[in-house]
Motif scaffolding. Sequence first.
Motif, short mmCIF file in Angstrom:
data_model
loop_
_atom_site.label_atom_id
_atom_site.label_comp_id
_atom_site.label_asym_id
_atom_site.label_seq_id
_atom_site.Cartn_x
_atom_site.Cartn_y
_atom_site.Cartn_z
N THR A 131 -25.08 -27.19 39.20
CA THR A 131 -25.27 -26.29 38.06
C THR A 131 -25.93 -24.97 38.44
OG1 THR A 131 -27.47 -27.19 37.52
CG2 THR A 131 -25.54 -28.31 36.56
N ASN A 132 -26.50 -24.89 39.68
CA ASN A 132 -27.26 -23.71 40.14
C ASN A 132 -28.51 -23.46 39.29
OD1 ASN A 132 -25.26 -23.40 42.05
ND2 ASN A 132 -24.20 -21.76 40.95
N ARG A 133 -29.01 -24.49 38.63
CA ARG A 133 -30.27 -24.38 37.90
C ARG A 133 -31.42 -24.67 38.85
NH1 ARG A 133 -29.68 -21.40 33.66
NH2 ARG A 133 -31.74 -22.11 33.04
N LEU A 134 -32.40 -23.77 38.87
CA LEU A 134 -33.57 -23.92 39.72
C LEU A 134 -34.77 -24.27 38.86
CD1 LEU A 134 -35.13 -23.62 42.42
CD2 LEU A 134 -35.37 -21.17 41.88
N ARG A 135 -35.35 -25.43 39.12
CA ARG A 135 -36.60 -25.83 38.48
C ARG A 135 -37.73 -25.57 39.49
NH1 ARG A 135 -37.17 -30.87 38.06
NH2 ARG A 135 -35.31 -31.65 39.14
N PHE A 136 -38.84 -25.03 39.03
CA PHE A 136 -39.90 -24.66 39.96
C PHE A 136 -41.27 -24.75 39.29
CE2 PHE A 136 -38.20 -20.94 37.88
CZ PHE A 136 -39.32 -20.23 37.48
N CYS A 137 -42.30 -24.85 40.11
CA CYS A 137 -43.67 -24.85 39.63
C CYS A 137 -44.54 -24.18 40.68
CB CYS A 137 -44.16 -26.29 39.38
SG CYS A 137 -45.82 -26.39 38.66
N ASN A 138 -45.36 -23.24 40.24
CA ASN A 138 -46.22 -22.48 41.14
C ASN A 138 -47.69 -22.82 40.85
OD1 ASN A 138 -47.53 -20.67 42.77
ND2 ASN A 138 -46.49 -18.86 41.99
N ALA A 139 -48.35 -23.43 41.83
CA ALA A 139 -49.76 -23.78 41.69
C ALA A 139 -50.61 -22.78 42.48
CB ALA A 139 -50.01 -25.20 42.18
N GLY A 140 -50.78 -21.59 41.90
CA GLY A 140 -51.66 -20.59 42.49
C GLY A 140 -51.16 -19.92 43.76
N HIS A 141 -49.86 -20.04 44.07
CA HIS A 141 -49.32 -19.49 45.31
C HIS A 141 -48.82 -18.06 45.08
CE1 HIS A 141 -48.25 -20.51 49.42
NE2 HIS A 141 -47.15 -19.79 49.27
N PRO A 142 -48.79 -17.21 46.12
CA PRO A 142 -48.25 -15.86 45.96
C PRO A 142 -46.81 -15.88 45.45
CG PRO A 142 -49.39 -16.06 48.06
CD PRO A 142 -49.32 -17.43 47.49
N TYR A 143 -46.47 -14.90 44.61
CA TYR A 143 -45.11 -14.83 44.08
C TYR A 143 -44.10 -14.66 45.21
CZ TYR A 143 -47.26 -13.84 39.50
OH TYR A 143 -48.00 -13.91 38.34
N PRO A 144 -43.04 -15.46 45.23
CA PRO A 144 -41.97 -15.24 46.21
C PRO A 144 -41.25 -13.92 45.92
CG PRO A 144 -41.84 -17.45 45.24
CD PRO A 144 -42.81 -16.65 44.41
N LEU A 145 -40.39 -13.50 46.84
CA LEU A 145 -39.53 -12.35 46.63
C LEU A 145 -38.10 -12.86 46.44
CD1 LEU A 145 -40.82 -9.75 49.26
CD2 LEU A 145 -41.32 -9.87 46.82
N LEU A 146 -37.43 -12.34 45.43
CA LEU A 146 -36.05 -12.73 45.13
C LEU A 146 -35.11 -11.60 45.52
CD1 LEU A 146 -33.97 -14.63 43.76
CD2 LEU A 146 -34.45 -13.40 41.62
N ILE A 147 -34.14 -11.93 46.36
CA ILE A 147 -33.10 -10.98 46.73
C ILE A 147 -31.84 -11.36 45.98
CG2 ILE A 147 -31.81 -9.93 48.63
CD1 ILE A 147 -34.02 -11.03 50.51
N PRO B 181 -27.86 -11.14 44.56
CA PRO B 181 -26.60 -11.01 45.30
C PRO B 181 -26.23 -9.57 45.64
CG PRO B 181 -26.36 -12.66 43.59
CD PRO B 181 -27.70 -12.02 43.37
N ASP B 182 -26.66 -8.61 44.80
CA ASP B 182 -26.34 -7.20 45.08
C ASP B 182 -27.36 -6.54 46.00
OD1 ASP B 182 -28.55 -6.91 43.46
OD2 ASP B 182 -27.55 -5.70 41.92
N GLY B 183 -28.35 -7.31 46.50
CA GLY B 183 -29.34 -6.77 47.42
C GLY B 183 -30.61 -6.26 46.75
N THR B 184 -30.66 -6.28 45.42
CA THR B 184 -31.86 -5.85 44.72
C THR B 184 -33.00 -6.84 44.96
OG1 THR B 184 -30.51 -4.85 42.98
CG2 THR B 184 -32.83 -5.26 42.47
N VAL B 185 -34.19 -6.32 45.23
CA VAL B 185 -35.35 -7.16 45.52
C VAL B 185 -36.35 -7.06 44.38
CG1 VAL B 185 -37.24 -7.62 47.14
CG2 VAL B 185 -35.03 -6.83 47.99
N SER B 186 -36.91 -8.20 43.98
CA SER B 186 -37.92 -8.23 42.92
C SER B 186 -38.88 -9.38 43.18
CB SER B 186 -37.28 -8.38 41.54
OG SER B 186 -36.56 -9.61 41.46
N PHE B 187 -40.05 -9.31 42.57
CA PHE B 187 -40.96 -10.44 42.64
C PHE B 187 -40.45 -11.55 41.74
CE2 PHE B 187 -43.94 -7.07 43.97
CZ PHE B 187 -44.44 -7.67 45.11
N PHE B 188 -40.45 -12.77 42.24
CA PHE B 188 -40.05 -13.94 41.46
C PHE B 188 -41.30 -14.41 40.72
CE2 PHE B 188 -38.91 -18.47 40.97
CZ PHE B 188 -37.67 -18.33 40.39
N LYS B 189 -41.57 -13.77 39.59
CA LYS B 189 -42.82 -14.02 38.88
C LYS B 189 -42.76 -15.34 38.13
CE LYS B 189 -44.64 -9.38 38.73
NZ LYS B 189 -45.34 -8.36 37.95
N THR B 190 -43.87 -16.06 38.16
CA THR B 190 -43.95 -17.40 37.61
C THR B 190 -45.20 -17.54 36.76
OG1 THR B 190 -45.24 -18.23 39.47
CG2 THR B 190 -42.84 -18.31 39.69
#
Length: 241
Positions: A109-125, A127-136
């Motif tokens: 399904t390409n569904r991503l389930r996630f949980c962030n326990a105080g960790h730095p925000y990942p970076l999301l790239i 498909p078109d190459g745009t980069v953003s913080f994966f804020k949680t």
Amino acid sequence: MVPKQFVPTFGAECIDIHAVLHPARQVGGDLYDYLMLNEDEFGFAIGDVSGKGVPASLFMATTISQMRSLALRDTSLNYIMNLMNQSLIRTGNTSMFITFFAGVLNLNTNRLRFCNAGHPYPLLIAPDGTVSFFKTADNLPLGVTSDYDYEEQECYFAPGSQLLLYTDGVSEAQNERSKFYKIDRLFNLVTSHSQLAPRQMVEKVVGDVKRFVGKAEQSDDLTVMSFRLNARGKKKTEGLL
């Protein structure tokens, strides 16, 4: 305790992944892991134990073992994170805690389930190459208090997307002038090289941190992990998962 051979894994041929862990001492407290939890779900995690050296490494080893055991029993991140937190609290070691990011990607399904326990925000790239913080959601690190409930979030993870995860040994790396690497430098680096595959991206980040630090002593454990979801049926790249 962490994977070092990034070879094709049955069921996850559409995932390219790579990671590097450089402890500040002979052993360290950073961790990363990934595995197929069942025929449809790909799980991954990264964490950073407070402190360094043998005590942190033992805490890290316990965390990885428990995480794998729980994840193979139930892929609910609410279940996994809350039980891990309670277990760490029961150790009675109030001086240690873990920042932790865990995710479960459904490859159908390409569904991503996630949980962030105080960790730095990942970076999301994207498909078109745009980069953003994966804020949680901003949850507490694991092992801080038993009076806390961790809840998972969910989003669509489009084919072609890449996620870069790291510990604060990247952003807080210091050079000989006691200057920090900082998250802005990482963001700009990834933006300038957003076309890179996970292995090359991880190597680019680690190489840039090392150049910045120069001859200064490594002040903290450093871990970088990146994975990309390819379209189903795409030919696997040599050396990648």
